[in-house]
Design a protein around this motif. Structure first.
Motif, PDB file in Angstrom:
ATOM      1  N   PHE A   1       0.883  -3.589 -10.714  1.00  7.62           N
ATOM      2  CA  PHE A   1      -0.551  -3.551 -10.963  1.00  7.62           C
ATOM      3  C   PHE A   1      -1.199  -2.194 -10.701  1.00  7.62           C
ATOM      4  O   PHE A   1      -2.412  -2.070 -10.841  1.00  7.62           O
ATOM      5  CB  PHE A   1      -1.258  -4.612 -10.125  1.00  7.62           C
ATOM      6  N   SER A   2      -0.441  -1.182 -10.330  1.00  6.92           N
ATOM      7  CA  SER A   2      -1.013   0.127 -10.040  1.00  6.92           C
ATOM      8  C   SER A   2      -0.182   1.200 -10.717  1.00  6.92           C
ATOM      9  O   SER A   2       1.047   1.116 -10.748  1.00  6.92           O
ATOM     10  CB  SER A   2      -1.057   0.373  -8.535  1.00  6.92           C
TER      11      SER A   2
ATOM     12  N   VAL B   1       0.820  -1.206   0.000  1.00  9.92           N
ATOM     13  CA  VAL B   1       0.000   0.000   0.000  1.00  9.92           C
ATOM     14  C   VAL B   1       0.857   1.261   0.000  1.00  9.92           C
ATOM     15  O   VAL B   1       0.608   2.197  -0.750  1.00  9.92           O
ATOM     16  CB  VAL B   1      -0.955  -0.014   1.219  1.00  9.92           C
ATOM     17  N   THR B   2       1.887   1.287   0.836  1.00  6.67           N
ATOM     18  CA  THR B   2       2.687   2.505   0.975  1.00  6.67           C
ATOM     19  C   THR B   2       3.940   2.509   0.112  1.00  6.67           C
ATOM     20  O   THR B   2       4.562   3.538  -0.040  1.00  6.67           O
ATOM     21  CB  THR B   2       3.123   2.699   2.433  1.00  6.67           C
ATOM     22  N   ARG B   3       4.325   1.373  -0.411  1.00  5.52           N
ATOM     23  CA  ARG B   3       5.513   1.187  -1.247  1.00  5.52           C
ATOM     24  C   ARG B   3       6.811   1.516  -0.504  1.00  5.52           C
ATOM     25  O   ARG B   3       7.789   1.928  -1.081  1.00  5.52           O
ATOM     26  CB  ARG B   3       5.443   2.014  -2.528  1.00  5.52           C
TER      27      ARG B   3
ATOM     28  N   LYS C   1       5.958  -4.721  -2.812  1.00  9.83           N
ATOM     29  CA  LYS C   1       6.247  -3.490  -3.536  1.00  9.83           C
ATOM     30  C   LYS C   1       6.277  -3.758  -5.025  1.00  9.83           C
ATOM     31  O   LYS C   1       5.745  -2.992  -5.819  1.00  9.83           O
ATOM     32  CB  LYS C   1       7.556  -2.872  -3.095  1.00  9.83           C
ATOM     33  N   TRP C   2       6.882  -4.863  -5.423  1.00  6.75           N
ATOM     34  CA  TRP C   2       6.916  -5.208  -6.837  1.00  6.75           C
ATOM     35  C   TRP C   2       5.497  -5.415  -7.370  1.00  6.75           C
ATOM     36  O   TRP C   2       5.159  -4.924  -8.455  1.00  6.75           O
ATOM     37  CB  TRP C   2       7.736  -6.473  -7.058  1.00  6.75           C
ATOM     38  N   ALA C   3       4.673  -6.118  -6.644  1.00  9.02           N
ATOM     39  CA  ALA C   3       3.296  -6.359  -7.082  1.00  9.02           C
ATOM     40  C   ALA C   3       2.508  -5.051  -7.131  1.00  9.02           C
ATOM     41  O   ALA C   3       1.727  -4.825  -8.064  1.00  9.02           O
ATOM     42  CB  ALA C   3       2.610  -7.354  -6.156  1.00  9.02           C
ATOM     43  N   GLY C   4       2.694  -4.182  -6.156  1.00  6.83           N
ATOM     44  CA  GLY C   4       2.008  -2.892  -6.167  1.00  6.83           C
ATOM     45  C   GLY C   4       2.433  -2.023  -7.326  1.00  6.83           C
ATOM     46  O   GLY C   4       1.609  -1.364  -7.959  1.00  6.83           O
TER      47      GLY C   4
END
Length: 93
Positions: free
Chosen positions: A60-61, A22-24, A54-57
């Motif tokens: 995909f965002s 969420v916050t990276r 972090k990689w997934a966030g």
């Protein structure tokens, strides 16, 4: 045979994964979680889950973090680091 499964450790690692996505945040989040747990034996699992989340966030965002999304939705003025400056400064050079 003794099985040593601690639900609290899974909760801490899962919480780090959610916060990392969420916050990276990566390094600072691992340090915070290590201070909370007080155990250096959890450094590898915390590093792995924060890096993966972090990689997934990022994958995909399109926004950088939940904080950037709140700033954009409330239309606060923001000079993003990826924005190029154009104007009198650029013409004067």
């Amino acid at each position: 045979v003794t099985v040593c499964v601690r639900p609290a450790i899974y909760a801490i690692v899962g919480g780090a994964a959610v916060l990392g996505g969420v916050t990276r945040m990566t390094v600072s989040l691992v340090v915070i979680m290590l201070e909370v747990t007080g155990g250096m034996q959890y450094v590898i699992p915390l590093m792995v889950v924060t890096a993966c989340s972090k990689w997934a966030g990022d994958r995909f965002s399109d926004t950088r973090s939940i904080y950037m999304e709140v700033i954009r939705s409330l239309r606060y003025p923001l000079l993003d680091h990826s924005t190029e400056l154009r104007g009198e400064e650029a013409e004067g050079e």
